[in-house]
Write an enzyme that holds these catalytic residues in place. Structure first.
Site, PDB file in Angstrom:
ATOM      1  N   LYS A  55      36.430 -71.219   8.805  1.00 49.43           N
ATOM      2  CA  LYS A  55      35.885 -70.810  10.093  1.00 49.43           C
ATOM      3  C   LYS A  55      36.963 -70.219  10.985  1.00 49.43           C
ATOM      4  O   LYS A  55      36.672 -69.520  11.935  1.00 49.43           O
ATOM      5  CB  LYS A  55      35.297 -71.925  10.950  1.00 49.43           C
ATOM      6  CG  LYS A  55      34.762 -73.150  10.415  1.00 49.43           C
ATOM      7  CD  LYS A  55      33.899 -73.835  11.517  1.00 49.43           C
ATOM      8  CE  LYS A  55      33.679 -75.278  11.293  1.00 49.43           C
ATOM      9  NZ  LYS A  55      34.235 -76.354  11.635  1.00 49.43           N
ATOM     10  N   LYS A  82      41.057 -70.634   1.027  1.00 49.38           N
ATOM     11  CA  LYS A  82      39.675 -71.095   1.194  1.00 49.38           C
ATOM     12  C   LYS A  82      38.986 -70.289   2.291  1.00 49.38           C
ATOM     13  O   LYS A  82      39.648 -69.807   3.217  1.00 49.38           O
ATOM     14  CB  LYS A  82      39.682 -72.598   1.449  1.00 49.38           C
ATOM     15  CG  LYS A  82      39.316 -73.075   2.806  1.00 49.38           C
ATOM     16  CD  LYS A  82      39.201 -74.600   2.863  1.00 49.38           C
ATOM     17  CE  LYS A  82      38.592 -74.944   4.219  1.00 49.38           C
ATOM     18  NZ  LYS A  82      38.510 -76.329   4.552  1.00 49.38           N
ATOM     19  N   LYS A 142      49.774 -80.187  11.491  1.00 46.59           N
ATOM     20  CA  LYS A 142      49.170 -79.279  12.476  1.00 46.59           C
ATOM     21  C   LYS A 142      49.931 -79.201  13.786  1.00 46.59           C
ATOM     22  O   LYS A 142      49.811 -78.222  14.506  1.00 46.59           O
ATOM     23  CB  LYS A 142      47.733 -79.714  12.791  1.00 46.59           C
ATOM     24  CG  LYS A 142      46.759 -79.366  11.707  1.00 46.59           C
ATOM     25  CD  LYS A 142      45.346 -79.582  12.190  1.00 46.59           C
ATOM     26  CE  LYS A 142      44.332 -79.355  11.098  1.00 46.59           C
ATOM     27  NZ  LYS A 142      43.059 -80.011  11.372  1.00 46.59           N
TER      28      LYS A 142
HETATM   29  P1  AMP Z   1      35.584 -77.336   8.558  1.00 48.24           P
HETATM   30  O1  AMP Z   1      34.935 -76.017   8.736  1.00 48.24           O
HETATM   31  O2  AMP Z   1      36.936 -77.221   7.903  1.00 48.24           O
HETATM   32  O3  AMP Z   1      35.582 -78.170   9.811  1.00 48.24           O
HETATM   33  O4  AMP Z   1      34.732 -78.147   7.506  1.00 48.24           O
HETATM   34  C1  AMP Z   1      33.433 -78.656   7.730  1.00 48.24           C
HETATM   35  C2  AMP Z   1      32.842 -79.067   6.390  1.00 48.24           C
HETATM   36  O5  AMP Z   1      32.634 -77.903   5.567  1.00 48.24           O
HETATM   37  C3  AMP Z   1      33.752 -79.987   5.570  1.00 48.24           C
HETATM   38  O6  AMP Z   1      32.945 -80.912   4.878  1.00 48.24           O
HETATM   39  C4  AMP Z   1      34.439 -79.055   4.602  1.00 48.24           C
HETATM   40  O7  AMP Z   1      34.831 -79.702   3.405  1.00 48.24           O
HETATM   41  C5  AMP Z   1      33.353 -78.015   4.334  1.00 48.24           C
HETATM   42  N1  AMP Z   1      33.968 -76.721   4.039  1.00 48.24           N
HETATM   43  C6  AMP Z   1      34.640 -75.924   4.922  1.00 48.24           C
HETATM   44  N2  AMP Z   1      35.069 -74.796   4.328  1.00 48.24           N
HETATM   45  C7  AMP Z   1      34.700 -74.873   3.012  1.00 48.24           C
HETATM   46  C8  AMP Z   1      34.875 -74.026   1.880  1.00 48.24           C
HETATM   47  N3  AMP Z   1      35.499 -72.859   1.971  1.00 48.24           N
HETATM   48  N4  AMP Z   1      34.352 -74.421   0.684  1.00 48.24           N
HETATM   49  C9  AMP Z   1      33.703 -75.608   0.577  1.00 48.24           C
HETATM   50  N5  AMP Z   1      33.509 -76.461   1.613  1.00 48.24           N
HETATM   51  C10 AMP Z   1      33.994 -76.104   2.825  1.00 48.24           C
END
Ligand code: AMP
Length: 324
Positions: A192, A189, A108
């Site tokens: 956010k 994927k 990153k």
């Molecule tokens: P993040 O938004 O990347 O900070 O992720 C927060 C939580 O949501 C983590 O446990 C990720 O594994 C889960 N998560 C985020 N995006 C996805 C996705 N597209 N599919 C499944 N789990 C997700």
């Protein structure tokens, strides 16, 4: 299984991917710890108003899910100063070399001149989050496993140098869960940090959710079958529908096999709207009453401090800070 600890960073609005992959699986049980990891949300440049809105949104969702019930707690990380203080103590027993090996930092930020010091040291903040709560196993995705291993090393080192102050945690990587992909680009994927029609937000209105599903990319052919290689778009929709309706992918596929893509997309949209309706309404109702959010978060803060403050005091005592 012991108590569980999960933090979510307010780095964007809550997506359907967050809900399916994480939030919907979290449970309110005695001692479970849930927090909005706002201190982790500033390792990359941020806008104060936007950060505040993300914190409120995530808090409203955690509370709407009832994760502050049954003896479990929901709080905002920065409301418990012990987190920042513990991070400093751990930074001072961490080694440059072991932090430089963290692949998240390498991917990153390593080669960017304007990268923050916080992006480099945040594994110490994360280690403090875990160690303050004395949890023995931490559920993490594959990408965070290395940070829990670093946490173990820091805990073992502190215990060796200062006596047994920390519970040494184990990473627990749950079996492969649904990995929700972008509706516009199923190779990626749903994230956010990418806000387009491929990302469904948990709290957007039902019509916007329906519209995004109706414009989801599909694949060649006409049959609704599960084949992630040849039919990534349809397979993603099948996975979403299965996860949300607690049915198997085969059951959903059998039901819509010959329905045509349009009818299938409409059906998945309805499943998404209906299975998230309660949490959406509850979160939005809470957002219209910020004082109630603040009150419930303050209860969580007190519960967290009842665990974290004595732990920090014990560590400071062992490290030589407290005077007789
Ligand atoms: P993040 O938004 O990347 O900070 O992720 C927060 C939580 O949501 C983590 O446990 C990720 O594994 C889960 N998560 C985020 N995006 C996805 C996705 N597209 N599919 C499944 N789990 C997700």
């Amino acid at each position: 299984m012991g108590k569980s600890l999960s933090f979510i960073t307010p780095s964007g609005r809550v997506t359907l991917g967050n809900y399916i992959g994480a939030l919907s699986q979290w449970t309110a049980e005695p001692g479970n710890v849930y927090a909005v990891a706002d201190l982790h949300g500033i390792t990359t440049p941020w806008n104060p108003e936007t950060l505040r809105s993300y914190i409120i949104e995530i808090a409203s969702v955690l509370l709407a899910l009832g994760l502050d019930q049954q003896g479990s707690m929901v709080y905002v990380q920065s409301h418990v100063p012990a987190h920042a203080e513990m991070a400093w103590l751990l930074e001072c027993i961490g080694h440059m070399g072991e932090f430089q090996r963290m692949t998240q930092f390498k991917s990153k930020g390593k080669d960017r001149g304007d990268v923050s010091v916080g992006l480099f040291t945040y594994p110490a903040l994360m280690a403090g989050d875990i160690l303050l709560h004395d949890v023995d196993s931490v559920p993490v995705g594959e990408d965070q496993k290395q940070h829990v291993e670093l946490t173990r090393d820091l805990a073992l080192r502190a215990n060796h140098l200062f006596g047994p102050v920390f519970t040494v945690p184990q990473p627990r990587v749950p079996g492969i869960g649904a990995r929700v992909r972008s509706l516009k680009n199923p190779a990626e994927k749903m994230s956010k940090s990418v806000i387009d029609d491929g990302t469904v937000l948990l709290l957007e209105d039902a019509d916007a959710i329906r519209r995004k599903f109706m414009t989801a990319v599909t694949d060649s052919g006409r049959e609704v079958t599960y084949d992630p290689e040849a039919k990534p778009g349809i397979s993603n929709l099948l996975e979403i529908a299965a996860a949300l309706s607690h049915q198997s992918i085969e059951q959903i596929a059998a039901q819509y096999q010959n329905a045509g893509y349009g009818a299938f997309k409409r059906a998945v949209a309805e499943i998404a709207v209906e299975t998230t309706r309660r949490v959406r309404q509850e979160a939005l109702t809470l957002q219209s009453d910020p004082a109630e959010i603040v009150r419930r978060l303050d209860t969580g803060r007190r519960m967290a401090e009842a665990v974290a403050n004595p732990k920090l005091r014990q560590v400071k005592q062992a490290m030589g800070f407290l005077l007789p």
